[in-house]
Design a protein around this motif. Structure first.
Motif, PDB file in Angstrom:
ATOM      1  N   LEU A 102      -7.540  -1.595   5.749  1.00  0.00           N
ATOM      2  CA  LEU A 102      -7.322  -0.228   6.362  1.00  0.00           C
ATOM      3  C   LEU A 102      -8.775   0.438   6.508  1.00  0.00           C
ATOM      4  N   ALA A 103      -9.600   0.093   5.547  1.00  0.00           N
ATOM      5  CA  ALA A 103     -10.865   0.656   5.711  1.00  0.00           C
ATOM      6  C   ALA A 103     -11.706   0.025   6.931  1.00  0.00           C
ATOM      7  N   VAL A 119       0.806  -1.227  -0.064  1.00  0.00           N
ATOM      8  CA  VAL A 119      -0.162   0.125   0.010  1.00  0.00           C
ATOM      9  C   VAL A 119       0.925   1.151   0.080  1.00  0.00           C
ATOM     10  N   LEU A 149     -10.068   1.670  10.056  1.00  0.00           N
ATOM     11  CA  LEU A 149     -10.533   2.857  10.159  1.00  0.00           C
ATOM     12  C   LEU A 149     -12.045   2.971  10.635  1.00  0.00           C
ATOM     13  N   ASP A 205       0.207   3.388  -3.266  1.00  0.00           N
ATOM     14  CA  ASP A 205      -1.001   4.144  -2.922  1.00  0.00           C
ATOM     15  C   ASP A 205      -0.319   5.589  -2.564  1.00  0.00           C
ATOM     16  N   LEU A 206       0.738   5.302  -1.493  1.00  0.00           N
ATOM     17  CA  LEU A 206       1.336   6.674  -0.964  1.00  0.00           C
ATOM     18  C   LEU A 206       2.504   7.252  -1.661  1.00  0.00           C
ATOM     19  N   GLU A 207       3.403   6.447  -2.583  1.00  0.00           N
ATOM     20  CA  GLU A 207       4.377   6.821  -3.041  1.00  0.00           C
ATOM     21  C   GLU A 207       4.204   6.773  -4.526  1.00  0.00           C
ATOM     22  N   PHE A 224      -4.876  -4.519  -2.874  1.00  0.00           N
ATOM     23  CA  PHE A 224      -6.241  -4.504  -2.716  1.00  0.00           C
ATOM     24  C   PHE A 224      -6.787  -4.912  -1.346  1.00  0.00           C
ATOM     25  N   ARG A 266      -6.136  -2.238   1.328  1.00  0.00           N
ATOM     26  CA  ARG A 266      -6.905  -1.452   1.281  1.00  0.00           C
ATOM     27  C   ARG A 266      -8.285  -1.666   2.294  1.00  0.00           C
ATOM     28  N   ARG A 267      -8.699  -2.890   1.974  1.00  0.00           N
ATOM     29  CA  ARG A 267      -9.781  -3.117   2.629  1.00  0.00           C
ATOM     30  C   ARG A 267      -9.570  -3.389   4.125  1.00  0.00           C
TER      31      ARG A 267
END
Lengths: 251, 182
Positions: free
Chosen positions: B172-173, B137, B176, B141-143, B166, B169-170
């Motif tokens: 992370l969501a 990620v 969060l 997504d960050l770099e 993928f 991200r799931r």
């Protein structure tokens, strides 16, 4: 049970699909797919909003300073010189130095006269200056003669040790700095459990079988950094070159 | 921006002991290396240490670069592995801490630190990810690296990176969402 390809939906969310038709149709018709699309898009958005982290000016300066402290004995800004040429310059320099000392001694004994020695005004011997990082270049580049002599000797030592076996390191390692670092990290000596048989045999051959490998530097050949296995023993670091199994530095 | 062939030539000169060449390589990549390390480790001091260690390794192993990838990809791979080693040594979750050598009189310091900081909840959620997912990620997504680039850096197939991104991200969501619920 949901069996639509969620990875397809995720790829649709980050725009990496060449053909989006299938994914689009799924998002429109399937609630789970729609939820996956929303999740992926949301996270992508959060992460994309973060700018690239940068070091401050002070942090960069500290990084450069610390790195160059590690490298300070490396060859200078001059271009690379073939090993045989460096060895030739070192030998020439030593020959001239010995000759100069001999002539000066003779002059002193004979009452002194210009010996015609080939020296520069500040006393450094006349040697190629532009392409030889290991030979004294005089005072104009900020290097003092005694310091360069030490470097020359260190380089010659590293050079000759390998040359004796018919090979030559194409890269002068900062042996002293690496040894200091190995001593500072003595606590990691235990990491060397399970040394392979070839290395064990090599260490035995050079009478270092009571030692352990604390680090390994992989250049054109492998340099083993070896220390006594007993943490209470004097922390002498020995560099052994594989596969010749030869000691090239002790310090 | 350095042309790829030119960078490979710089690395060849580094092998020969050319300090100027090493300086050029370092300045081309130090910001990105630091950014990757900071995102993976979540700690500025650790990221600075990892950055230094990365370039020490680059210096020592320059002779091993075979030109099968871009120099930048090779360097970032070293950076990721260096961060892995740090995480293994620390054996604990990365945590945010105040940089010790930030100079209060350095005008760029506070701004740089604040602008680089992730939202605390994102930082915490990222730290909870398994390292493999977190690294994927971070790189993607960050770099902003492409999946092929990220795959090369991580030394895994593109499909594996894609799956890790993928799934990362799931997670992370979900993390969060849990934080919000709390």
């Amino acid at each position: 049970m949901h069996d639509h390809p969620l990875d397809l939906i995720a790829a649709f969310a980050d725009g990496s699909l060449s053909d989006e038709a299938e994914a689009r149709a799924l998002v429109e018709s399937c609630p789970e797919c729609r939820e996956e699309y929303r999740t992926q898009t949301e996270v992508i958005g959060w992460l994309a909003a973060t700018p690239t982290a940068e070091m401050t000016d002070l942090e960069k300066a500290a990084l450069h300073r610390d790195l160059w402290t590690e490298f300070r004995r490396q060859p200078g800004k001059s271009p690379a010189t073939p090993w045989w040429q460096r060895l030739a310059y070192v030998a020439a320099g030593l020959f001239v130095t010995v000759g100069l000392v001999s002539v000066l001694n003779n002059d002193t004994l004979n009452g002194g006269a210009d010996s015609g020695a080939n020296t520069t005004a500040d006393g450094a011997f006349d040697a190629p200056t532009e392409e030889t990082p290991f030979v004294a270049q005089g005072s104009d580049d900020g290097e003092s003669a005694p310091e360069m002599t030490t470097e020359t000797t260190a380089a010659a030592t590293a050079t000759t040790a390998a040359a004796g076996a018919g090979r030559e390191e194409s890269f002068a390692l900062p042996f002293a700095e690496l040894a200091e670092e190995a001593r500072a990290n003595q606590a990691d000596r235990a990491l060397t459990e399970g040394t392979d048989r070839d290395v064990e045999a090599c260490l035995a051959r050079v009478a270092l079988d009571e030692h352990v490998v604390v680090d390994e530097i992989d250049l054109d050949q492998i340099y083993l950094l070896v220390m006594p296995a007993d943490p209470e023993a004097e922390p002498i670091v020995t560099f052994v070159v594989l596969p010749r199994c030869e000691i090239v530095y002790v310090g | 921006m350095t042309v790829p062939g030119k960078e490979a030539e710089l690395l060849t000169r580094v092998v020969s002991g050319d300090r100027d060449a090493f300086d050029a390589v370092m300045r081309n990549h130090e910001d990105r290396v630091f950014s990757v390390c900071l995102r993976i480790l979540g700690d500025r001091e650790k990221a600075l240490d990892a950055t230094q260690e990365t370039f020490l390794t680059v210096f020592r192993k320059a002779g091993q670069f075979q030109g099968r990838s871009a120099v930048g990809t090779w360097i970032y791979r070293i950076a990721v592995n260096t961060c892995y080693d740090q995480l293994r040594r620390a054996k604990r979750r990365p945590s945010e801490s105040l940089p010790e050598h930030v100079d209060p009189s350095d005008p760029s310091a506070e701004e740089a630190i604040e602008s680089a900081a992730l939202r605390p909840e994102i930082e915490a959620a990222l730290a909870e990810l398994p390292p493999d997912f977190r690294n994927a990620v971070v790189l993607s997504d960050l770099e902003g690296l492409s999946l092929p680039e990220a795959a090369e850096i991580l030394g895994v197939p593109i499909g594996t990176v894609k799956s890790r991104v993928f799934r990362g991200r799931r997670l992370l969501a979900k993390q969060l969402g849990n934080q919000i619920d709390q």
